[in-house]
Design a protein around this motif. Sequence first.
Motif, PDB file in Angstrom:
ATOM      1  N   GLU A 259       0.813  -1.206   0.000  1.00 43.02           N
ATOM      2  CA  GLU A 259       0.000   0.000   0.000  1.00 43.02           C
ATOM      3  C   GLU A 259       0.853   1.266   0.000  1.00 43.02           C
ATOM      4  O   GLU A 259       0.579   2.213  -0.748  1.00 43.02           O
ATOM      5  N   ARG A 263       0.778   4.076  -2.870  1.00 45.93           N
ATOM      6  CA  ARG A 263       0.205   5.391  -2.572  1.00 45.93           C
ATOM      7  C   ARG A 263       1.147   6.517  -2.988  1.00 45.93           C
ATOM      8  O   ARG A 263       0.710   7.642  -3.251  1.00 45.93           O
ATOM      9  N   LYS A 267      -2.088   8.370  -9.122  1.00 49.21           N
ATOM     10  CA  LYS A 267      -3.274   7.526  -9.047  1.00 49.21           C
ATOM     11  C   LYS A 267      -3.586   6.877 -10.392  1.00 49.21           C
ATOM     12  O   LYS A 267      -3.126   7.313 -11.446  1.00 49.21           O
ATOM     13  N   ASP A 278      -7.639  -8.830   1.395  1.00 50.08           N
ATOM     14  CA  ASP A 278      -7.986  -7.516   1.962  1.00 50.08           C
ATOM     15  C   ASP A 278      -7.640  -6.359   1.045  1.00 50.08           C
ATOM     16  O   ASP A 278      -7.644  -5.207   1.467  1.00 50.08           O
ATOM     17  N   THR A 279      -7.350  -6.655  -0.228  1.00 48.33           N
ATOM     18  CA  THR A 279      -6.939  -5.577  -1.140  1.00 48.33           C
ATOM     19  C   THR A 279      -8.026  -4.518  -1.311  1.00 48.33           C
ATOM     20  O   THR A 279      -7.722  -3.339  -1.506  1.00 48.33           O
ATOM     21  N   GLU A 280      -9.303  -4.931  -1.251  1.00 49.85           N
ATOM     22  CA  GLU A 280     -10.383  -3.956  -1.405  1.00 49.85           C
ATOM     23  C   GLU A 280     -10.334  -2.869  -0.324  1.00 49.85           C
ATOM     24  O   GLU A 280     -10.806  -1.756  -0.542  1.00 49.85           O
ATOM     25  N   ARG A 281      -9.782  -3.204   0.812  1.00 51.01           N
ATOM     26  CA  ARG A 281      -9.757  -2.263   1.933  1.00 51.01           C
ATOM     27  C   ARG A 281      -8.983  -1.000   1.598  1.00 51.01           C
ATOM     28  O   ARG A 281      -9.330   0.095   2.054  1.00 51.01           O
ATOM     29  N   TRP A 282      -7.935  -1.127   0.772  1.00 55.10           N
ATOM     30  CA  TRP A 282      -7.082   0.027   0.487  1.00 55.10           C
ATOM     31  C   TRP A 282      -6.922   0.333  -1.005  1.00 55.10           C
ATOM     32  O   TRP A 282      -6.578   1.441  -1.376  1.00 55.10           O
ATOM     33  N   ASP A 285      -8.632   3.366  -2.917  1.00 58.23           N
ATOM     34  CA  ASP A 285      -8.116   4.715  -2.643  1.00 58.23           C
ATOM     35  C   ASP A 285      -7.023   5.119  -3.627  1.00 58.23           C
ATOM     36  O   ASP A 285      -6.618   6.282  -3.671  1.00 58.23           O
ATOM     37  N   TYR A 329     -18.692   2.560  -2.882  1.00 57.76           N
ATOM     38  CA  TYR A 329     -17.551   3.224  -3.526  1.00 57.76           C
ATOM     39  C   TYR A 329     -17.982   4.286  -4.524  1.00 57.76           C
ATOM     40  O   TYR A 329     -17.205   5.195  -4.839  1.00 57.76           O
TER      41      TYR A 329
END
Length: 399
Positions: A259, A263, A267, A278-282, A285, A329
């Motif tokens: 991440e 980041r 973008k 858990d990739t959807e969690r971050w 963004d 989202y």
Amino acid sequence: MGSVRLLMPGRRFFLLSQATKVHSSVFVRLLSTSRACRSTMFAWVIDKYGGNDVLRFTRNASFPIIHYPNEVIVKVFAAGLNPLDVSMRGGYGAATMSTKRDPLNLKQSGSEFPLILGRDVSGVIMECGLDVKYFTERDEVWAAVPLWKQGSLAEFVVLSANEISHKPKRLSHTEAAAVPYVAATAWSALVNTGGLNKDNCGNKRILILGGSGGVGTFAIQMLKAWGAHVTVTCSHNAEQFVKSLGADCVVDYTAGPVEGPLRALEKFDLILDTVGGDTERWALDLLKPWSGAKYVTLVTPFLQNTDRLGVADGMMQTAVTVAFKVLKYLIKGVHYRWGFFAPSGPALDEVREMVDAGQIRAVLEDTFSFSEVPQALEKVERGHARGKTVVQISEGADV
């Protein structure tokens, strides 16, 4: 009934007609690959779901039959294996596939057995249905086999004409069998769901989570051929491999959480997630907000839901899940989507042109003989491959 004109010499046709116990005339056409008509073939089958021990070689698998006029019978020269085959061996998607095969639920439970695995095929057409216009006997073709159909770990397979495509001239059958499933999956996710094409990728930034797998390696090459900037995540050992396929930027997930490094980058316009977890969690963004950016994941709970809850309840649960995530989202200015494997002959036509133009190559790691199918599936099951595993079914697979 009048006479019947046979237009294909060398084939054997049997006509059952005007029998007093039959309500209508019935035509039965049997394909002959030798002087005698065949009713069986060699194949690897499973008679129940489980581990590698359920695989069984048989010389008496049912020979495929053309049931619809747009179908063809393909002699299999090579069959590609995918992690999906390992999952299907264990029963993944069984409920949904049974419903697809028998929508009225007329057959007994377990009627799919003996089941033949294998979603990739490259071979030669041996028989065409009466409505097949763009293919003829002896055409070399490749295809991704739909999940509900008998697979390619056999001497012959039956497919519809809209599921097959002429094989690229640059590839042998063994090489060609490494492409269709990953190509169809990537095409469905990036083109059908993601909205990308060769005309709109020039200024796009794409992130592929899990870039060294089968779908990832194909997606890298296709997106680079279309002019996109491609960033991928993979292990340190695969870094040079994905760069050789065209990746512009590589983030090593073995060096720590990805991440942070991601980041720090500009973008993205689209993220293709082949990893899940858990990739959807971050990951969402990392998309450009309010610009039509999309997150497309290939790791969905659809088939797990239908296996666990049944088709009706599973589809309801799936609809609720995806609707919630889309709305969650969307208010943040990005689009959440699920991608699925979707066999398509026209998509493979487009891929063939890119292969023959030298823009995409087959990524083949290992080959096995037909007698080594259990060992081939064991290798796929171990994971961490750097290319596809292909089984050579018939002589001529390397030509």
